[in-house]
Each structure stands twice: as C-alpha cells, then as structure tokens.
Design a protein around this motif. Structure first.
Motif, PDB file in Angstrom:
ATOM      1  N   GLU A   1      43.067  15.700  17.906  1.00  0.00           N
ATOM      2  CA  GLU A   1      42.250  16.348  16.886  1.00  0.00           C
ATOM      3  C   GLU A   1      41.596  15.317  15.970  1.00  0.00           C
ATOM      4  OE1 GLU A   1      45.901  18.239  15.070  1.00  0.00           O
ATOM      5  OE2 GLU A   1      44.538  18.276  13.383  1.00  0.00           O
ATOM      6  N   GLU A   2      42.262  14.160  15.742  1.00  0.00           N
ATOM      7  CA  GLU A   2      41.630  13.125  14.921  1.00  0.00           C
ATOM      8  C   GLU A   2      40.367  12.624  15.607  1.00  0.00           C
ATOM      9  OE1 GLU A   2      42.118  12.497  11.925  1.00  0.00           O
ATOM     10  OE2 GLU A   2      43.997  13.563  11.690  1.00  0.00           O
ATOM     11  N   ALA A   3      40.476  12.430  16.916  1.00  0.00           N
ATOM     12  CA  ALA A   3      39.294  12.000  17.678  1.00  0.00           C
ATOM     13  C   ALA A   3      38.171  13.025  17.558  1.00  0.00           C
ATOM     14  CB  ALA A   3      39.662  11.782  19.140  1.00  0.00           C
ATOM     15  N   ALA A   4      38.552  14.309  17.658  1.00  0.00           N
ATOM     16  CA  ALA A   4      37.546  15.368  17.565  1.00  0.00           C
ATOM     17  C   ALA A   4      36.926  15.402  16.171  1.00  0.00           C
ATOM     18  CB  ALA A   4      38.171  16.718  17.904  1.00  0.00           C
ATOM     19  N   ARG A   5      37.771  15.164  15.151  1.00  0.00           N
ATOM     20  CA  ARG A   5      37.282  15.170  13.774  1.00  0.00           C
ATOM     21  C   ARG A   5      36.272  14.046  13.564  1.00  0.00           C
ATOM     22  NH1 ARG A   5      42.585  16.537  11.267  1.00  0.00           N
ATOM     23  NH2 ARG A   5      42.349  18.775  11.432  1.00  0.00           N
ATOM     24  N   VAL A   6      36.597  12.857  14.109  1.00  0.00           N
ATOM     25  CA  VAL A   6      35.679  11.727  13.993  1.00  0.00           C
ATOM     26  C   VAL A   6      34.353  12.065  14.671  1.00  0.00           C
ATOM     27  CG1 VAL A   6      35.296   9.352  14.724  1.00  0.00           C
ATOM     28  CG2 VAL A   6      37.503  10.017  13.763  1.00  0.00           C
ATOM     29  N   ASP A   7      34.458  12.812  15.784  1.00  0.00           N
ATOM     30  CA  ASP A   7      33.235  13.220  16.479  1.00  0.00           C
ATOM     31  C   ASP A   7      32.494  14.337  15.746  1.00  0.00           C
ATOM     32  OD1 ASP A   7      33.701  11.369  18.346  1.00  0.00           O
ATOM     33  OD2 ASP A   7      34.517  12.732  19.864  1.00  0.00           O
ATOM     34  N   GLY A   8      33.039  14.793  14.629  1.00  0.00           N
ATOM     35  CA  GLY A   8      32.338  15.786  13.827  1.00  0.00           C
ATOM     36  C   GLY A   8      32.619  17.227  14.194  1.00  0.00           C
ATOM     37  N   ALA A   9      33.699  17.478  14.928  1.00  0.00           N
ATOM     38  CA  ALA A   9      34.016  18.866  15.282  1.00  0.00           C
ATOM     39  C   ALA A   9      34.499  19.609  14.039  1.00  0.00           C
ATOM     40  CB  ALA A   9      35.093  18.901  16.354  1.00  0.00           C
TER      41      ALA A   9
END
Lengths: 313, 301
Positions: free
Chosen positions: B195-203
């Motif tokens: 989810e951190e990766a997704a957050r960085v991607d702007g999800a």
C-alpha cells in the motif's frame, strides 16, 4: 526496488515539504472519518442510544401503552424481593457453572484426540463442529422430539437401560435443566475444540521431543508441556463460554419455554417474558441491566487478556 | 517419527539417546497400532453421537407420520415418503420464511462486511486523531450483550413503523463491533509495502482499501462472512421479538412459532427444519478449509 528509485526524487525539494505533509495527514484524517461514518452512525443510533435508553427505562414504569414515568430505583428494589428474578438468576448461574467447565474440558479432550493422525479424523472434526453452525432454535426442535416420552428415540434408548423419568425429560422438574444444559454443551463444544486445535498445532514438536528424551510419560507431557502452552486458549475459551452461557435463551425457549415450574427460566428468558409478554418494559430493562453488569465484569477480564496478548505479539 | 532421527547427525550423544529411545518405542508397535484403531473408533463414534440429532432429523423428515408416532421409536425409517417436503410449503408460509431469511441474513452479511472492513481499514491503516476513542468504543460495544438493547430498539423501530418488516430486522445489524475488531486485528497483520508503494504512485485510500487490502483479506472476510451469515440466519430472539406473526419472521422464529401452535406435526417440522438448516451447512462445507484457516490465523488464536 521502486523505493530506491523514488527516494532521491522525494528528497529533491526540501523547502516546500512541510506544508504538503501537513495537508496529507489532515486529508488522511478526513478520509479515516469518512471510512468510519456509516459504522459510527449505525452503532450510535442502534446500539449506543438504545443502551442509554435502556438505562433510562430501567428507572421508569414504561409499558408500551402508558407514557414512561420516573419511578427512581423502584424497579431495582422490586428485583431484590422478586422471587422470579432470584429464580432466573439462580438458574442462569447454575447453567453457567455447569455448562462452562464441562464444555471447556470436553473441547480440550476432543482437540487432543483429534490432533492425532488417524483415518476418520476429518469426519470426526467436522461432525463435532457442525452443531456450532446450525441454528440452535431449529435443532432444539429435534432435541425436544428426541427427548419426548412417547416418540423420542433418546428417551426410548435410556428406558432400555432403565432410566425413565416420571413425566418425560422436559416436563420433569428434576431433569429439564439437565436436558437444556446438554444441548448447550453439544452446541458449542466444537467451536472451542477448533480454537484448541489451532493452539495445539502452534506448539513446537521439539518441546515434546525434549520432554520425551527427558523420560516424561504421556501424562507428564500433557501436564508440563501441553497444558501450560495452551493456557492462552484456555483463558479465551473459558471467558467466551462463560459469557455465552450467561445469555442462554434459544434451546430453552424452544424446548421448555422456561418451564416446568420456571425451573429453566434464565435471565434472558425472564427479560423476554417480562418485556414482550407482560409488556413491562421498565422492569425488563432493569433485569437486562443486571445482565449487562454481569457480562461486563467478565468481559473486562477478557479485554485485559486480549490487550496483554497484543503487547506480547 | 523415525525420519527425524537421521536429520540431526551432529551430536553423536543425542543420536545414541535417540536410538535407544526408538528401540524402546519400537517394541510396542502392535499396541501402538491398536491404540490408533481404538482412537479412530472412539472418535468416529463420538462424531456420530454428535450428529445424532441431525441424522435423526434427516430420517424423520422422510418417515410417514404413522411411522414416527409408532412405538418403539426407531432411527431407521420403516417406510420412506416425500409428503412432508411437499406439504411444508403449504402448511407453513415456508417460501415466505425462506425468502425473508435469505434477504435478512444475506444483506446483513454483505453490508456488514463492507462497513466493518471500511471501519477496520481506518482503524488499522490510517493514523488519525480520535482513533483511540473509536477503538475503546468498539471494545466496549464488543462486551455489550445485545439483549440489553432489545426493548428500546423494539420500541424505537415500532415507533418508526419498522416492526414486522425486513428493513427493521436488517438496519440495526448493518455493522458489528465483533466484525470491526476481528478485521482490524487482521489488517494490522498485513505487510505495509504494497500500500505504501500504491500511495507513492498516487492511489486514493479507497483504491488501496478496495484494490489491495480487501483482496489480501479473502480468508478473513470469508470467515467473518460465515460468522455473520450463520449468526443471523440462525438467530432466534431478534426475529422473534421483531415479528408478531409467522409470515414476517425468519425460519428459526417461524418454526418455533409454528411448533408452539402445532406441536404434534413431527414430520412436517423435521422436513421444514432440515430445509431451513441446509444453506448454512452447505455454506460451511464449501468454505470449510478457509474457515478453519481463518480461525487459526486471526485474532481467535
């Protein structure tokens, strides 16, 4: 992998970092409350508010037809001198004190048996667990028929070995409570067994090997390895079982309706009778609050246990 | 047992001890086999005994009424009939009860899984001010026996004209403190990387919740789904209180009310009971594996 590529990019503009970060946390807070909104609305409207209302009603003489009138502690003082309250209280405590230990011990015994490897194990596990998922209200109809003095198969089998109650199991004041207790144990033992099985499977095999090498016999291994390592499960299961037994209702309603002579009337049965048959909402609310205090004390034990466990994890 | 021995050849002393131990163990191999057989027979017998009420219910549902009431009672039917299964639909408003129960238990399960998991996502994954207060509220409600809210809740829904209706049954059950607690514990155990990766991607948080967390939580959701479904499908007291007639209640309450009025129709009641229990049993047998895994890996351990 992606983090190594992104980290330098994130570190590039240091000055304007503070404001967006603050905005991000505020936005995340708002999102969290949005996620919680439906749940909180429903819980407040349909659980918290009714509970407060129940407390208020327990100080009134509300009976659905007449408007509620404040009567102070009258309901609670009436309770103390009400024979049917003490009868239900005694029945509930008796039911809990018998059903809880019997269920827990049987659940542990079944778990120990079904933790061994043998053919037929899967069947036995499913068979013992199955009563937990069927409706107690529905299956109690079958139990009532099985114990019927005329057509009941269990009554018939017991009569073959000479056990014949005078008026049938469910209408004999001496046996009716035992009958609903047996059904209570039967219903939940499989669920607690599964919790115990999960516990048993988390005990490392090395422990047993070590104990065996030290010359410990089966009983010693059980007492000194299994039982201490299952103490978490035992506490959890006992508290769950105790709380469940204090709320006994379903099979009693179907099999005896609290009879014969109120011998099987529990606190929840009494709340139902006073509230929805006699329509004494105020008085019934007072009884239900006694139940809350009971369950609340026991739950605090459970909560303390769960929190302690969370820390050690 | 013997396979573990050659794995640890490191210490000869232990190896020696193990060989003597296994020699001691090898002697009673016949008693060991006998013990296993005894265990298997005992377990299967206990299993059958536990199933007795259900087995008896199945057989009785297929017995003609005359067979059921003839003495001495038998487990095995002397004669088979399907008449009870045909009759039950006319004698009890059985189809109506069935639809009521499916709508009640089904919608409560789905809606509660959605709301429980949304709340659990906020509590487990989104640090926010007030989290501790909400968590304490959930834990307090977890301890509350629902019977205490019964009378005011009935009174309130009665005032809104919702007694004897399905929405009246469903709405107060649309979220559940136990479900929130159960899923919060599970979500806390999931790794943060994805989810951190997704957050960085702007999800968005909703995307993370719906697209990452929920798919990862399949076993926990199935387990909780079974809990919700069986709890509501089986519940007796709530529908009993909320409905004043057989038509507006669910299967357990409807059958209990019917039994109160027509206690002598054993075959009919057993056929009805059997049909009423079938969906939950099927649901359980279908997801049995993930259910037991769910208990073993989540907060109930």
């Amino acid at each position: 992998m992606t983090t190594t590529a992104e980290r330098p990019a994130a570190q590039l503009p240091p000055p304007p970092r503070r404001r967006p970060a603050l905005r991000v946390s505020a936005r995340r807070s708002l999102t969290a409350w949005l996620f919680l909104t439906p749940t909180l609305l429903i819980l407040v409207a349909f659980t918290v508010y009714p509970m407060v209302q129940a407390l208020y009603l327990s100080f009134t003489d509300y009976n659905l037809i007449r408007a509620a009138e404040w009567v102070g502690l009258d309901n609670y003082t009436e309770l103390l001198s009400d024979g049917s309250f003490w009868n239900a209280f005694g029945n509930t405590v008796l039911y809990a004190l018998v059903v809880t230990p019997v269920t827990v011990v049987l659940a542990l015994a079944f778990a120990l048996m079904l933790n061994q490897a043998f053919r037929g194990r899967a069947f036995a596990r499913t068979a013992i667990f199955l009563p937990f998922i069927v409706s107690l209200g529905i299956i109690a109809i079958a139990w009532a028929f099985l114990l019927d003095p005329n057509i009941g198969l269990i009554s018939h089998w017991l009569s073959l070995v000479g056990i014949v109650p005078e008026q049938g199991w469910l209408s004999d004041p001496r046996y009716a409570m035992a009958a609903v207790m047996i059904v209570g144990v039967w219903k939940n033992v499989g669920f607690y067994m599964v919790i115990y099985l999960a516990g048993l499977q988390s005990i490392p095999v090395d422990m047993y090997e070590a104990a065996r090498l030290d010359g410990a016999g089966v009983l010693q291994r059980f007492r000194n390895v299994t039982l201490p390592l299952l103490s978490n499960q035992t506490l959890l299961v006992s508290v769950l079982a105790l709380i469940a037994t204090l709320q006994a209702f379903d099979q009693i309603y179907v099999m005896t309706r609290g009879g014969p002579f109120f011998r099987t009337e529990t606190l929840v049965m009494l709340v139902y009778r006073e509230g929805f048959q006699e329509l004494r909402f105020g008085y019934a609310s007072a009884i239900s609050f006694v139940l809350v205090i009971f369950v609340f004390i026991l739950s605090m034990v459970q909560f303390g246990y769960l929190r302690r466990k969370q820390v050690t994890y | 047992m013997t396979t573990t021995k050659p794995v640890r050849p490191g210490k000869p002393a232990v190896g020696g001890a193990a060989t003597t131990a296994s020699a001691r163990r090898r002697r009673p191999v016949n008693t060991h086999r006998a013990a296993t057989w005894l265990l298997a027979i005992t377990s299967v017998a206990i299993g059958l005994l536990m199933l007795l009420p259900i087995i008896w219910m199945v057989f009785t549902a297929f017995k003609p009424e005359s067979d059921i009431v003839s003495a001495p009672p038998t487990l095995w039917p002397r004669e088979l009939t399907l008449e009870h299964f045909v009759e039950v639909w006319d004698r009890i408003p059985f189809a109506r009860l069935y639809v009521n129960t499916i709508v009640f238990a089904g919608s409560v399960t789905i809606i509660s899984l959605l709301f429980d998991s949304m709340a659990a996502y906020a509590l487990a994954r989104l640090p926010f001010k007030g989290r501790a207060v909400v968590m304490v509220l959930i834990l307090l409600l977890l301890m509350l026996p629902f019977q205490v809210t019964l009378i005011p809740l009935y009174d309130m829904l009665n005032g809104m004209g919702l007694t004897n209706t399905l929405p009246g049954l469903i709405i107060p059950r649309m979220t559940n403190a136990f479900g929130i607690f159960f899923l919060t514990q599970f979500f806390l155990s999931l790794p943060k990387d994805l989810e951190e990766a997704a957050r960085v991607d702007g999800a968005s948080e909703w995307r993370i919740y719906w697209g990452i967390i929920l798919p990862l939580s399949r076993p926990a959701l199935l387990t909780l789904g079974l809990f919700h479904f069986q709890y509501n499908w089986n519940d007796l007291l709530w529908p009993l209180v909320m409905s004043s007639s057989v038509e507006t209640s669910t299967l357990p309450a409807g059958l209990a009310l019917f039994m109160g009025q027509h206690v002598v129709e054993y075959g009919l009641l057993m056929a009805g009971s059997l049909l009423a229990m079938l969906p939950v049993i099927l649901f359980f047998l279908l997801i049995q594996r993930s259910f037991v895994a769910g208990i073993a890996t989540t907060g109930l351990k």
